[in-house]
Motif scaffolding. Structure first.
Motif, PDB file in Angstrom:
ATOM      1  N   ASP A  78      12.298 -90.795  30.513  1.00 19.46           N
ATOM      2  CA  ASP A  78      11.386 -90.917  29.371  1.00 19.46           C
ATOM      3  C   ASP A  78      10.709 -89.580  29.084  1.00 19.46           C
ATOM      4  O   ASP A  78      10.431 -88.797  29.983  1.00 19.46           O
ATOM      5  CB  ASP A  78      10.358 -92.030  29.602  1.00 19.46           C
ATOM      6  CG  ASP A  78       9.960 -92.183  31.059  1.00 19.46           C
ATOM      7  OD1 ASP A  78      10.192 -91.242  31.846  1.00 19.46           O
ATOM      8  OD2 ASP A  78       9.397 -93.233  31.425  1.00 19.46           O
ATOM      9  N   CYS A 103       1.768 -89.743  33.485  1.00 17.68           N
ATOM     10  CA  CYS A 103       2.621 -90.786  34.066  1.00 17.68           C
ATOM     11  C   CYS A 103       3.852 -90.163  34.711  1.00 17.68           C
ATOM     12  O   CYS A 103       4.714 -90.868  35.219  1.00 17.68           O
ATOM     13  CB  CYS A 103       3.013 -91.810  32.997  1.00 17.68           C
ATOM     14  SG  CYS A 103       3.432 -93.438  33.677  1.00 17.68           S
ATOM     15  N   HIS A 105       6.347 -88.434  33.277  1.00 20.08           N
ATOM     16  CA  HIS A 105       7.604 -88.440  32.537  1.00 20.08           C
ATOM     17  C   HIS A 105       8.181 -87.027  32.436  1.00 20.08           C
ATOM     18  O   HIS A 105       9.393 -86.867  32.235  1.00 20.08           O
ATOM     19  CB  HIS A 105       7.412 -89.061  31.149  1.00 20.08           C
ATOM     20  CG  HIS A 105       6.948 -90.504  31.200  1.00 20.08           C
ATOM     21  ND1 HIS A 105       6.720 -91.257  30.086  1.00 20.08           N
ATOM     22  CD2 HIS A 105       6.682 -91.316  32.258  1.00 20.08           C
ATOM     23  CE1 HIS A 105       6.317 -92.483  30.438  1.00 20.08           C
ATOM     24  NE2 HIS A 105       6.281 -92.524  31.758  1.00 20.08           N
ATOM     25  N   GLU A 137       7.780 -94.369  25.627  1.00 15.02           N
ATOM     26  CA  GLU A 137       7.692 -95.420  26.652  1.00 15.02           C
ATOM     27  C   GLU A 137       6.289 -95.993  26.704  1.00 15.02           C
ATOM     28  O   GLU A 137       6.100 -97.185  26.955  1.00 15.02           O
ATOM     29  CB  GLU A 137       8.092 -94.862  28.025  1.00 15.02           C
ATOM     30  CG  GLU A 137       8.350 -95.936  29.083  1.00 15.02           C
ATOM     31  CD  GLU A 137       7.095 -96.642  29.577  1.00 15.02           C
ATOM     32  OE1 GLU A 137       7.109 -97.864  29.741  1.00 15.02           O
ATOM     33  OE2 GLU A 137       6.072 -95.951  29.781  1.00 15.02           O
ATOM     34  N   GLU A 138       5.289 -95.139  26.478  1.00 14.74           N
ATOM     35  CA  GLU A 138       3.888 -95.549  26.640  1.00 14.74           C
ATOM     36  C   GLU A 138       3.403 -96.330  25.421  1.00 14.74           C
ATOM     37  O   GLU A 138       2.665 -95.815  24.586  1.00 14.74           O
ATOM     38  CB  GLU A 138       2.991 -94.329  26.878  1.00 14.74           C
ATOM     39  CG  GLU A 138       3.329 -93.541  28.142  1.00 14.74           C
ATOM     40  CD  GLU A 138       2.928 -94.257  29.436  1.00 14.74           C
ATOM     41  OE1 GLU A 138       2.358 -95.364  29.367  1.00 14.74           O
ATOM     42  OE2 GLU A 138       3.183 -93.684  30.503  1.00 14.74           O
ATOM     43  N   HIS A 164      11.219 -94.524  38.186  1.00 11.96           N
ATOM     44  CA  HIS A 164       9.833 -94.114  37.937  1.00 11.96           C
ATOM     45  C   HIS A 164       9.191 -93.696  39.247  1.00 11.96           C
ATOM     46  O   HIS A 164       9.434 -94.306  40.283  1.00 11.96           O
ATOM     47  CB  HIS A 164       9.007 -95.246  37.313  1.00 11.96           C
ATOM     48  CG  HIS A 164       7.844 -94.747  36.499  1.00 11.96           C
ATOM     49  ND1 HIS A 164       6.753 -94.124  37.068  1.00 11.96           N
ATOM     50  CD2 HIS A 164       7.627 -94.754  35.167  1.00 11.96           C
ATOM     51  CE1 HIS A 164       5.904 -93.779  36.110  1.00 11.96           C
ATOM     52  NE2 HIS A 164       6.413 -94.149  34.933  1.00 11.96           N
ATOM     53  N   GLU A 334       7.083-101.775  31.816  1.00  4.85           N
ATOM     54  CA  GLU A 334       7.961-100.633  31.562  1.00  4.85           C
ATOM     55  C   GLU A 334       8.904-101.032  30.446  1.00  4.85           C
ATOM     56  O   GLU A 334       9.455-102.133  30.493  1.00  4.85           O
ATOM     57  CB  GLU A 334       8.720-100.464  32.858  1.00  4.85           C
ATOM     58  CG  GLU A 334       9.441 -99.296  33.298  1.00  4.85           C
ATOM     59  CD  GLU A 334       9.500 -98.007  32.591  1.00  4.85           C
ATOM     60  OE1 GLU A 334      10.203 -97.962  31.578  1.00  4.85           O
ATOM     61  OE2 GLU A 334       8.924 -97.021  33.067  1.00  4.85           O
TER      62      GLU A 334
HETATM   63 ZN   LIG Z   1       5.589 -94.064  33.039  1.00  7.94          ZN
END
Ligand SMILES: [Zn+2]
Ligand SMILES: [Zn+2]
Length: 387
Positions: A78, A103, A105, A137-138, A164, A334
């Motif tokens: 991501d 996060c 990514h 993704e978020e 992840h 997710e």
């Molecule tokens: Zn994430």
């Protein structure tokens, strides 16, 4: 096979890529610079095909194996960051205050690029891999946008894998499980509508405060009395708003919250019972409940055979003691879940070591995880697409 020690040696520049991405975070679908950086790198690796603009700003590259015919396997990372003001104190802190890769990514993207380079150089597999870099993704469902844009059909992808990072899980460790590994995450708003009055004359009102209180209490038994205690379901009322002062009964009270599950049938059940309980209790008090229920990301559901491949791949690089194949599920969500609804596959968690938590302003992806992530992708490819 690419051992993590070898990966660390030959792929030291991946850390530079990761820090470049970290300095330049972008949000949701607005990942033009990031996608451009990825496409540029992929071009230098000699990939067989590179396509941009899939699911608005997603990027896909095909790398063909040298060991004959076989299926196409998707490996996904991501691209997007979060609207968080970073305070990690790192020299590569975000150049854009209010946006940060909280996060990790940036790490996911850098690791998949490192794997793509190695796979394009060595090609010790059948069929082909599709490296997938998704936007949003978020909260933006970028994975769904790519699936709806024909990702699976266009590149003939038959299986799909995701990864992840997770703070506190040690570096060089992996966690995975068959079935639901991450939760579905839905949101709701319940508007309990009554009739306001003077607080000293409650008999002239339909008190939405009392009705809402009963709704909240009633919702507590949906999980505790109606679902199997061994199956995880969360119904949380996370906010209550109603009334302005001590001597007026308001007209309405607004409740908001989330429903999370690890099975799609329980997700349906949670939605149905939330609505029934709220409406019936409101009715019992002479009030009404209007409910807005929004389905967010579905359950991230790992398929059996593909999870076995993932476990075998991780075990081959770090040994069985560092791979938890029956990990507890996490109640986070997710959007890789949409890709797993479209094709069989598996989502694995990789240790980020002793760092701040995900979505925390102090978080920074741990570069020590990079060799393990790259090795995992390479090992997975060579496992699933073995000659
Ligand atoms: Zn994430
Ligand atoms: Zn996140």
């Amino acid at each position: 096979m690419l051992h993590p020690d070898q990966a660390a040696e030959v792929q030291s520049d991946v850390i530079e890529w990761r820090r470049h991405l970290h300095r330049n975070p972008e949000l949701l679908y607005d990942v033009h610079q990031t996608a451009g950086f990825v496409a540029e790198k992929l071009a230098t690796f000699g990939c067989d095909l590179i396509e941009t603009g899939i699911g608005k700003t997603g990027v896909v590259a095909i790398i063909k194996g040298s060991l004959g015919e076989g299926p196409v396997v998707g490996l996904r990372a991501d691209l997007d960051a979060l609207p968080i003001l970073e305070n990690s104190g790192k020299p590569w802190t975000s150049n854009f205050p209010g946006k940060s890769h909280s996060c990790g990514h940036d790490g996911h993207t850098a690791m998949l690029l490192g794997a793509a380079r190695h796979l394009a150089e060595t090609r010790r597999f059948r069929g082909a891999v599709a490296v997938i870099f998704q936007p949003a993704e978020e909260g933006g469902a970028g994975a769904l946008a790519m699936v709806e844009d024909g990702l699976m059909e266009k590149f003939k992808i038959e299986q799909v894998y995701g990864m992840h990072n997770e703070p506190k899980l040690p570096i060089g460790h992996f966690a995975i499980r068959k079935g639901g590994i991450l939760a579905s995450a839905d949101t709701f708003e319940i508007l309990v509508q009554g009739r306001g009055s003077h607080a000293g004359q409650p008999h002239l009102s339909i008190d939405p405060v009392v009705a809402a209180a009963h709704v909240i209490v009633g919702l507590q038994t949906v999980v505790s009395r109606e679902t199997d205690p061994l199956q995880a379901v969360v119904i949380t009322v996370a906010s209550i708003h109603g009334g302005d002062t001590h001597n007026v009964i308001p007209n309405a009270v607004r409740l908001t919250g989330t429903v999370r599950t690890l099975r799609s049938d329980l997700r349906d059940f949670g939605e149905r019972r939330l609505k029934e309980v709220a409406q019936c209790i409101a009715t019992a008090h002479g009030a009404t409940a209007s409910i807005t229920y929004d389905r967010g990301y579905p359950v991230t559901f790992n398929h059996d055979r593909e999870t076995d491949f993932a476990v075998a791949a991780a075990t081959s690089i770090v040994g069985p003691a560092a791979v938890c194949a029956g990990a507890d599920p996490r109640m986070a969500a997710e959007d890789f879940s949409y890709m797993l609804e479209a094709r069989p596959g598996a989502f694995i968690i990789i240790g980020n070591g002793d760092t701040a938590g995900l979505h925390n302003p102090a978080y920074d992806f741990n570069d020590e995880a990079i060799p393990y992530g790259i090795s995992y992708w390479v090992s997975l490819t060579e496992t699933v697409l073995a000659a």
